[in-house]
Design an enzyme around this catalytic site. Structure first.
Site, short mmCIF file in Angstrom:
data_model
loop_
_atom_site.label_atom_id
_atom_site.label_comp_id
_atom_site.label_asym_id
_atom_site.label_seq_id
_atom_site.Cartn_x
_atom_site.Cartn_y
_atom_site.Cartn_z
N SER A 7 5.45 8.26 8.88
CA SER A 7 5.20 9.15 7.76
C SER A 7 6.27 10.23 7.73
O SER A 7 6.39 11.03 8.67
CB SER A 7 3.83 9.80 7.89
OG SER A 7 3.72 10.87 6.98
N HIS A 31 6.10 5.45 5.13
CA HIS A 31 4.90 6.01 4.49
C HIS A 31 5.27 7.35 3.85
O HIS A 31 5.74 8.26 4.53
CB HIS A 31 3.83 6.18 5.57
CG HIS A 31 2.52 6.68 5.08
ND1 HIS A 31 1.54 5.85 4.58
CD2 HIS A 31 1.99 7.92 5.05
CE1 HIS A 31 0.47 6.56 4.25
NE2 HIS A 31 0.72 7.84 4.52
N ASP A 33 3.83 10.53 1.72
CA ASP A 33 2.64 11.26 1.31
C ASP A 33 2.93 12.10 0.08
O ASP A 33 3.86 12.90 0.09
CB ASP A 33 2.18 12.19 2.44
CG ASP A 33 1.64 11.42 3.62
OD1 ASP A 33 0.69 10.65 3.45
OD2 ASP A 33 2.20 11.58 4.74
N MET A 35 1.24 14.96 -2.19
CA MET A 35 0.13 15.93 -2.18
C MET A 35 0.31 16.91 -3.33
O MET A 35 1.42 17.41 -3.55
CB MET A 35 0.12 16.69 -0.86
CG MET A 35 0.03 15.79 0.37
SD MET A 35 0.01 16.80 1.85
CE MET A 35 -0.21 15.56 3.11
N HIS A 64 1.25 7.07 -0.35
CA HIS A 64 -0.12 7.55 -0.18
C HIS A 64 -0.34 8.75 -1.10
O HIS A 64 0.11 9.86 -0.81
CB HIS A 64 -0.30 7.94 1.30
CG HIS A 64 -1.63 8.51 1.65
ND1 HIS A 64 -1.88 9.13 2.85
CD2 HIS A 64 -2.80 8.56 0.96
CE1 HIS A 64 -3.14 9.54 2.88
NE2 HIS A 64 -3.72 9.22 1.75
N MET A 66 -2.28 11.66 -2.51
CA MET A 66 -3.41 12.58 -2.30
C MET A 66 -3.39 13.56 -3.47
O MET A 66 -2.99 14.72 -3.33
CB MET A 66 -3.24 13.30 -0.95
CG MET A 66 -3.58 12.40 0.23
SD MET A 66 -2.88 13.02 1.78
CE MET A 66 -1.25 12.31 1.69
N MET A 135 -8.58 6.74 6.61
CA MET A 135 -8.07 8.01 7.13
C MET A 135 -8.75 8.30 8.47
O MET A 135 -9.97 8.31 8.58
CB MET A 135 -8.36 9.17 6.16
CG MET A 135 -7.56 9.14 4.86
SD MET A 135 -5.77 8.97 5.06
CE MET A 135 -5.36 10.47 5.96
N GLY A 140 -4.17 15.98 4.46
CA GLY A 140 -3.57 17.24 4.03
C GLY A 140 -2.50 17.77 4.96
O GLY A 140 -1.60 18.47 4.53
N PHE A 141 -2.58 17.41 6.22
CA PHE A 141 -1.65 17.97 7.21
C PHE A 141 -1.30 16.93 8.28
O PHE A 141 -2.14 16.10 8.63
CB PHE A 141 -2.27 19.17 7.93
CG PHE A 141 -2.80 20.21 6.98
CD1 PHE A 141 -1.96 21.17 6.42
CD2 PHE A 141 -4.14 20.22 6.64
CE1 PHE A 141 -2.45 22.11 5.52
CE2 PHE A 141 -4.65 21.16 5.74
CZ PHE A 141 -3.81 22.11 5.18
N GLY A 143 -0.14 16.22 12.30
CA GLY A 143 -0.40 16.82 13.61
C GLY A 143 -1.86 17.08 13.96
O GLY A 143 -2.14 17.85 14.88
N ASP A 173 -4.30 6.14 9.28
CA ASP A 173 -3.40 7.27 9.05
C ASP A 173 -4.03 8.55 9.59
O ASP A 173 -5.11 8.95 9.15
CB ASP A 173 -3.14 7.39 7.54
CG ASP A 173 -2.14 8.47 7.17
OD1 ASP A 173 -1.50 9.05 8.07
OD2 ASP A 173 -1.98 8.72 5.95
N GLY A 174 -3.34 9.17 10.55
CA GLY A 174 -3.78 10.45 11.08
C GLY A 174 -4.04 10.42 12.57
O GLY A 174 -4.89 9.66 13.04
#
Ligand code: DX5
Ligand code: ZN
Length: 216
Positions: A7, A31, A33, A35, A64, A66, A135, A140-141, A143, A173-174
């Site tokens: 990502s 990937h 993201d 947002m 992805h 969001m 997910m 949203g973030f 780490g 993811d995550g």
């Protein structure tokens, strides 16, 4: 062995091309993201970025979204060169139509579920999905910590795929790293997205390989 889609949310924004080149030969996809500051608090990327990234790599682009009203961005993302477009179940009352729109635009269609959303709620669209993204953090973030309870959903999706002959890939993811990926892979995950584990390291390619190695 699992496929890995780094990502670029955790990549070096100023030297994005250099970040991508580092993982190009070890990764299976990129990937990206998107947002909108509404569906999730952060703002990141967009169709213009996808268009700029398309010519610099041969890797598949997994987008992805969001965003609220994701239907708005299907055509712009397809025109920009997206290969897979992932839409959150929670972002639209018309997830079935959104997946149809993605196919019509010539891309593979992914449906995404947040940690608080059940597999049951996307049962009616599983036959349309080329990918189901589970997910493993709240979006949203980068780490954040992997939520192990989500592995049950992966198992459920894997069982349904077997029972009904569905063709979707299962993606997570995550919070993915070379430890958390193990139980998810055992439950049936095909593709792992990883951001901070890959890019917050001087050797991103080695990080990608270590995720794969963990599932050998
Ligand atoms: C989070 C994004 C992820 C993010 C993952 O909302 O969808 O793709 O980059 O980051 P890590 O791997 O650091 O959890
Ligand atoms: Zn993502």
């Amino acid at each position: 062995m699992i496929k890995v889609a780094p990502s670029i949310l955790s990549a070096d924004y100023v030297n994005l091309e250099a970040s991508i080149k580092k993982i190009e030969h070890s990764a299976d996809a990129i990937h990206i993201d998107i947002m909108d500051g509404q569906f999730v608090p952060s703002i990141a990327y967009g169709p213009g970025w996808v268009k700029a990234i398309r010519p610099i790599t041969n890797l598949k682009l997994d987008i992805h979204m969001m965003v609220e009203n994701p239907e708005r961005f299907v055509k712009p993302l397809a025109d920009a060169g997206a290969d897979i477009i992932d839409v959150h179940k929670e972002a639209t009352p018309h997830i079935h139509r959104a997946l149809q729109m993605i196919h019509k635009a010539g891309c593979k269609a992914g449906v995404v579920i947040n940690p608080g959303t059940s597999v049951e709620s996307i049962r009616p669209v599983l036959y349309l999905a080329d990918q189901v993204l589970v997910m493993t953090v709240n979006p949203g973030f980068g780490g954040q910590k992997f939520i192990p309870e989500m592995v049950n959903k992966i198992q459920e999706l894997s069982d349904l795929r077997k029972k009904y002959g569905y063709k979707y890939d299962i993606e997570i993811d995550g919070g993915v790293n070379n430890h958390t990926v193990k139980s998810a892979y055992k439950a049936g995950t095909d593709v792992a997205v990883a951001g901070s584990f890959v890019f917050d390291n001087p050797d991103p390619a080695a990080q990608v390989r270590s995720i794969k190695q963990a599932t050998k």
